[in-house]
Design a protein around this motif. Structure first.
Motif: not given
Length: 131
Positions: A115-131
């Protein structure tokens, strides 16, 4: 991710305290080994970090430390589980409660890390997309 951390902390504390209370003393000993409480200590650390992560400003750092605690728990518990299984001569030598507690700790920590890895990947994607 703070609430799932608190949930896994609860599961680990329950595993450790349950293993300690249900354990039987070794022959000649007057108490159950305190090592049965190791999952509870891991859970306590995760619980503290999960509570810290409820604060938005501290969430990132608290969750990275919580992931590190989870990873160290996986490595340590996995090593001890393999060592315990490898040292048994027969199936009768295996203490089922000890193996169950170690296995549950490994399962909880592995699910937590996933769950941590999934969350970290999701946070990174959101930061990259500017969300």
């Amino acid at each position: 991710m703070a609430l799932p951390t608190l949930f896994f902390a609860f599961l680990l504390i329950l595993t450790g305290v349950g293993g300690y209370l249900l354990g039987h003393p070794e022959a000649g000993a007057t108490h159950v080994s305190y090592t049965a409480l190791i999952p509870a200590w891991i859970g306590l650390a995760l619980g503290i970090l999960g509570a810290i992560a409820l604060n938005e400003k501290a969430r990132k750092h608290a969750m990275h430390v919580a992931a590190m605690v989870g990873l160290l728990a996986i490595l340590g518990d996995g090593f001890q589980l393999i060592k315990t299984i490898g040292n048994t001569q027969t199936a009768a030598d295996v203490r089922s409660l000890k193996l169950m507690s170690m296995s549950l700790t490994l399962i909880w920590c592995t699910l937590f890390m996933w769950l941590c890895v999934k969350s970290f990947i999701k946070a990174r994607r959101n930061r990259t997309l500017g969300k």
